[in-house]
Design a protein around this motif. Structure first.
Motif, PDB file in Angstrom:
ATOM      1  N   ALA A  43       0.832  -1.201   0.000  1.00  0.00           N
ATOM      2  CA  ALA A  43       0.000   0.000   0.000  1.00  0.00           C
ATOM      3  C   ALA A  43       0.863   1.245   0.000  1.00  0.00           C
ATOM      4  O   ALA A  43       1.890   1.300   0.675  1.00  0.00           O
ATOM      5  N   VAL A  44       0.429   2.261  -0.754  1.00  0.00           N
ATOM      6  CA  VAL A  44       1.120   3.550  -0.778  1.00  0.00           C
ATOM      7  C   VAL A  44       0.180   4.577  -0.168  1.00  0.00           C
ATOM      8  O   VAL A  44      -0.955   4.745  -0.615  1.00  0.00           O
ATOM      9  N   THR A  45       0.681   5.253   0.876  1.00  0.00           N
ATOM     10  CA  THR A  45      -0.076   6.250   1.609  1.00  0.00           C
ATOM     11  C   THR A  45       0.762   7.511   1.680  1.00  0.00           C
ATOM     12  O   THR A  45       1.637   7.610   2.533  1.00  0.00           O
ATOM     13  N   GLY A  46       0.549   8.448   0.767  1.00  0.00           N
ATOM     14  CA  GLY A  46       1.352   9.672   0.773  1.00  0.00           C
ATOM     15  C   GLY A  46       2.821   9.354   0.613  1.00  0.00           C
ATOM     16  O   GLY A  46       3.237   8.833  -0.413  1.00  0.00           O
ATOM     17  N   ASP A  47       3.618   9.588   1.663  1.00  0.00           N
ATOM     18  CA  ASP A  47       5.058   9.338   1.570  1.00  0.00           C
ATOM     19  C   ASP A  47       5.476   8.030   2.246  1.00  0.00           C
ATOM     20  O   ASP A  47       6.651   7.800   2.482  1.00  0.00           O
ATOM     21  N   LEU A  48       4.504   7.162   2.553  1.00  0.00           N
ATOM     22  CA  LEU A  48       4.810   5.877   3.175  1.00  0.00           C
ATOM     23  C   LEU A  48       4.407   4.714   2.279  1.00  0.00           C
ATOM     24  O   LEU A  48       3.463   4.814   1.492  1.00  0.00           O
ATOM     25  N   VAL A  49       5.108   3.607   2.446  1.00  0.00           N
ATOM     26  CA  VAL A  49       4.775   2.358   1.770  1.00  0.00           C
ATOM     27  C   VAL A  49       4.646   1.303   2.863  1.00  0.00           C
ATOM     28  O   VAL A  49       5.468   1.237   3.773  1.00  0.00           O
ATOM     29  N   SER A  50       3.597   0.482   2.777  1.00  0.00           N
ATOM     30  CA  SER A  50       3.386  -0.598   3.750  1.00  0.00           C
ATOM     31  C   SER A  50       3.266  -1.929   3.035  1.00  0.00           C
ATOM     32  O   SER A  50       2.551  -2.042   2.049  1.00  0.00           O
ATOM     33  N   VAL A  51       3.979  -2.918   3.568  1.00  0.00           N
ATOM     34  CA  VAL A  51       3.857  -4.296   3.107  1.00  0.00           C
ATOM     35  C   VAL A  51       3.016  -4.986   4.174  1.00  0.00           C
ATOM     36  O   VAL A  51       3.404  -5.033   5.337  1.00  0.00           O
ATOM     37  N   VAL A  52       1.847  -5.498   3.792  1.00  0.00           N
ATOM     38  CA  VAL A  52       0.914  -6.078   4.759  1.00  0.00           C
ATOM     39  C   VAL A  52       1.219  -7.559   4.966  1.00  0.00           C
ATOM     40  O   VAL A  52       1.284  -8.323   4.010  1.00  0.00           O
ATOM     41  N   HIS A  53       1.421  -7.934   6.235  1.00  0.00           N
ATOM     42  CA  HIS A  53       1.717  -9.320   6.595  1.00  0.00           C
ATOM     43  C   HIS A  53       0.495 -10.028   7.185  1.00  0.00           C
ATOM     44  O   HIS A  53       0.378 -11.238   7.085  1.00  0.00           O
ATOM     45  N   ASP A  54      -0.405  -9.272   7.813  1.00  0.00           N
ATOM     46  CA  ASP A  54      -1.601  -9.850   8.436  1.00  0.00           C
ATOM     47  C   ASP A  54      -2.743  -9.795   7.424  1.00  0.00           C
ATOM     48  O   ASP A  54      -3.322  -8.749   7.183  1.00  0.00           O
ATOM     49  N   GLU A  55      -3.057 -10.934   6.861  1.00  0.00           N
ATOM     50  CA  GLU A  55      -4.039 -10.987   5.774  1.00  0.00           C
ATOM     51  C   GLU A  55      -5.477 -11.068   6.254  1.00  0.00           C
ATOM     52  O   GLU A  55      -6.399 -10.920   5.461  1.00  0.00           O
ATOM     53  N   GLU A  56      -5.686 -11.299   7.542  1.00  0.00           N
ATOM     54  CA  GLU A  56      -7.042 -11.459   8.079  1.00  0.00           C
ATOM     55  C   GLU A  56      -7.547 -10.223   8.808  1.00  0.00           C
ATOM     56  O   GLU A  56      -8.725 -10.125   9.100  1.00  0.00           O
ATOM     57  N   ARG A  57      -6.670  -9.292   9.097  1.00  0.00           N
ATOM     58  CA  ARG A  57      -7.073  -8.082   9.815  1.00  0.00           C
ATOM     59  C   ARG A  57      -7.625  -7.064   8.816  1.00  0.00           C
ATOM     60  O   ARG A  57      -7.064  -6.886   7.733  1.00  0.00           O
ATOM     61  N   PRO A  58      -8.714  -6.368   9.140  1.00  0.00           N
ATOM     62  CA  PRO A  58      -9.258  -5.365   8.225  1.00  0.00           C
ATOM     63  C   PRO A  58      -8.216  -4.284   7.911  1.00  0.00           C
ATOM     64  O   PRO A  58      -7.486  -3.841   8.800  1.00  0.00           O
ATOM     65  N   LEU A  59      -8.163  -3.892   6.659  1.00  0.00           N
ATOM     66  CA  LEU A  59      -7.216  -2.848   6.257  1.00  0.00           C
ATOM     67  C   LEU A  59      -7.435  -1.566   7.053  1.00  0.00           C
ATOM     68  O   LEU A  59      -6.490  -0.835   7.327  1.00  0.00           O
ATOM     69  N   SER A  60      -8.675  -1.294   7.450  1.00  0.00           N
ATOM     70  CA  SER A  60      -8.983  -0.071   8.189  1.00  0.00           C
ATOM     71  C   SER A  60      -8.254   0.003   9.529  1.00  0.00           C
ATOM     72  O   SER A  60      -8.123   1.076  10.109  1.00  0.00           O
ATOM     73  N   GLU A  61      -7.740  -1.119  10.021  1.00  0.00           N
ATOM     74  CA  GLU A  61      -7.009  -1.151  11.294  1.00  0.00           C
ATOM     75  C   GLU A  61      -5.498  -1.019  11.097  1.00  0.00           C
ATOM     76  O   GLU A  61      -4.743  -1.053  12.068  1.00  0.00           O
ATOM     77  N   LEU A  62      -5.062  -0.881   9.859  1.00  0.00           N
ATOM     78  CA  LEU A  62      -3.640  -0.809   9.549  1.00  0.00           C
ATOM     79  C   LEU A  62      -3.307   0.510   8.860  1.00  0.00           C
ATOM     80  O   LEU A  62      -4.189   1.176   8.313  1.00  0.00           O
ATOM     81  N   VAL A  63      -2.040   0.873   8.853  1.00  0.00           N
ATOM     82  CA  VAL A  63      -1.593   2.041   8.091  1.00  0.00           C
ATOM     83  C   VAL A  63      -1.997   1.865   6.632  1.00  0.00           C
ATOM     84  O   VAL A  63      -2.427   2.799   5.959  1.00  0.00           O
ATOM     85  N   ALA A  64      -1.912   0.635   6.151  1.00  0.00           N
ATOM     86  CA  ALA A  64      -2.263   0.340   4.757  1.00  0.00           C
ATOM     87  C   ALA A  64      -3.710   0.699   4.439  1.00  0.00           C
ATOM     88  O   ALA A  64      -4.051   0.949   3.288  1.00  0.00           O
ATOM     89  N   GLY A  65      -4.572   0.754   5.447  1.00  0.00           N
ATOM     90  CA  GLY A  65      -5.964   1.118   5.225  1.00  0.00           C
ATOM     91  C   GLY A  65      -6.148   2.540   4.745  1.00  0.00           C
ATOM     92  O   GLY A  65      -7.198   2.894   4.227  1.00  0.00           O
ATOM     93  N   CYS A  66      -5.123   3.360   4.912  1.00  0.00           N
ATOM     94  CA  CYS A  66      -5.171   4.750   4.427  1.00  0.00           C
ATOM     95  C   CYS A  66      -4.632   4.867   3.009  1.00  0.00           C
ATOM     96  O   CYS A  66      -4.583   5.959   2.451  1.00  0.00           O
ATOM     97  N   GLY A  67      -4.210   3.767   2.434  1.00  0.00           N
ATOM     98  CA  GLY A  67      -3.595   3.794   1.115  1.00  0.00           C
ATOM     99  C   GLY A  67      -4.536   4.292   0.034  1.00  0.00           C
ATOM    100  O   GLY A  67      -5.737   4.046   0.081  1.00  0.00           O
ATOM    101  N   ASP A  68      -3.971   5.007  -0.916  1.00  0.00           N
ATOM    102  CA  ASP A  68      -4.769   5.403  -2.077  1.00  0.00           C
ATOM    103  C   ASP A  68      -4.334   4.621  -3.309  1.00  0.00           C
ATOM    104  O   ASP A  68      -5.025   4.602  -4.310  1.00  0.00           O
ATOM    105  N   THR A  69      -3.190   3.959  -3.198  1.00  0.00           N
ATOM    106  CA  THR A  69      -2.699   3.101  -4.280  1.00  0.00           C
ATOM    107  C   THR A  69      -2.213   1.793  -3.671  1.00  0.00           C
ATOM    108  O   THR A  69      -1.492   1.797  -2.674  1.00  0.00           O
ATOM    109  N   TYR A  70      -2.637   0.689  -4.275  1.00  0.00           N
ATOM    110  CA  TYR A  70      -2.237  -0.639  -3.814  1.00  0.00           C
ATOM    111  C   TYR A  70      -1.660  -1.424  -4.986  1.00  0.00           C
ATOM    112  O   TYR A  70      -2.069  -1.243  -6.131  1.00  0.00           O
ATOM    113  N   TYR A  71      -0.741  -2.303  -4.643  1.00  0.00           N
ATOM    114  CA  TYR A  71      -0.182  -3.231  -5.629  1.00  0.00           C
ATOM    115  C   TYR A  71      -0.186  -4.615  -5.015  1.00  0.00           C
ATOM    116  O   TYR A  71       0.061  -4.765  -3.824  1.00  0.00           O
TER     117      TYR A  71
END
Length: 107
Positions: free
Chosen positions: A38-66
């Protein structure tokens, strides 16, 4: 359920804010070994927890995902996906997600 718009692998889609990586991967027919980045402004997050809602992670703020899978990995695809921090995060996951400065951003 709230929804929002994000770009996922170059396609602008409406996604539920509380969806998980696993749900997103299934709906988009991505390989099981594909990792969400996930890309959130000036941060990039690699998500390891696949069962947790994205809204509970920094990645949940992402505007671009790969989604990146080792089977389809192309280091020349873009600057973000070729960042060495992603390789490190995949080799040694830390917690629910690994977050680092976006490549090419000067501070």
């Amino acid at each position: 359920m709230e929804t929002r718009w994000a770009t996922i692998d170059g396609v602008h889609l409406e996604i539920p804010t509380d969806c998980t990586v696993d749900q997103l991967r299934t709906v988009l027919h991505k390989p099981e070994n594909a990792v969400l980045i996930a890309v959130t402004g000036d941060l990039v997050s690699v998500v390891h927890d696949e069962e947790r809602p994205l809204s509970e992670l920094v990645a949940g703020c992402g505007d671009t995902y790969y989604f990146r899978s080792e089977d389809e990995y192309d280091p020349g695809r873009n600057e973000i996906l070729s960042a060495p921090e992603i390789e490190n995060a995949l080799k040694m996951p830390s917690g629910e997600e690994t977050t680092f400065q976006r490549p090419g951003i000067d501070h």
